[in-house]
Write an enzyme that holds these catalytic residues in place. Sequence first.
Site, PDB file in Angstrom:
ATOM      1  N   HIS A  98      84.231  64.051  32.193  1.00 49.72           N
ATOM      2  CA  HIS A  98      83.570  62.896  32.781  1.00 49.72           C
ATOM      3  C   HIS A  98      82.074  63.160  32.872  1.00 49.72           C
ATOM      4  O   HIS A  98      81.632  64.310  32.877  1.00 49.72           O
ATOM      5  CB  HIS A  98      84.143  62.551  34.162  1.00 49.72           C
ATOM      6  CG  HIS A  98      84.017  63.625  35.177  1.00 49.72           C
ATOM      7  ND1 HIS A  98      84.809  64.763  35.170  1.00 49.72           N
ATOM      8  CD2 HIS A  98      83.199  63.762  36.239  1.00 49.72           C
ATOM      9  CE1 HIS A  98      84.483  65.537  36.191  1.00 49.72           C
ATOM     10  NE2 HIS A  98      83.489  64.960  36.856  1.00 49.72           N
ATOM     11  N   HIS A 100      78.546  62.147  34.991  1.00 48.59           N
ATOM     12  CA  HIS A 100      77.961  61.581  36.199  1.00 48.59           C
ATOM     13  C   HIS A 100      76.718  60.793  35.817  1.00 48.59           C
ATOM     14  O   HIS A 100      75.867  61.297  35.075  1.00 48.59           O
ATOM     15  CB  HIS A 100      77.542  62.685  37.176  1.00 48.59           C
ATOM     16  CG  HIS A 100      78.665  63.489  37.711  1.00 48.59           C
ATOM     17  ND1 HIS A 100      79.174  63.291  38.978  1.00 48.59           N
ATOM     18  CD2 HIS A 100      79.381  64.505  37.166  1.00 48.59           C
ATOM     19  CE1 HIS A 100      80.154  64.143  39.185  1.00 48.59           C
ATOM     20  NE2 HIS A 100      80.305  64.892  38.099  1.00 48.59           N
TER      21      HIS A 100
END
Length: 138
Positions: A98, A100
């Site tokens: 993932h 940010h």
Amino acid sequence: MEDIFCRIIKGEIPSQKIYEDDDVLAILDISQTTRGHTLVMPKEHYPNFLATPQDVMHKVLDVAQRIGQAEMAVLGAQGINILTNTGEAAGQSVPHFHVHVIPRYFGKDGGFSLTMKSQDTSGMNLPLLAQTISKEIK
């Protein structure tokens, strides 16, 4: 391996969706570093950035860029950090790739602070280190 992000993607855990398509999901981070802190992830599970196929990584980063642009426009952010952590030593807490997207604001609303320690390089052979790493790049 099923992690919290896999469960969010399946709809088993609620989230605040920012963006979704067939391949990518973006949600507000439940622990907002700053207002608008967003997590962008592939819907298919990959344990980290280094294990993610390039086409998937490019889709995730494309969405991260678009979210950053939107946050600059609508939240009044003066800057954006786009980052990913790979491995526990780098701060990765969920084993699902993932990115940010962290809006940054001057003043009390969340300026940038970096806490990594610099290493003394005076005893290192930097040309040899560069050569060693560059030989391994595929």
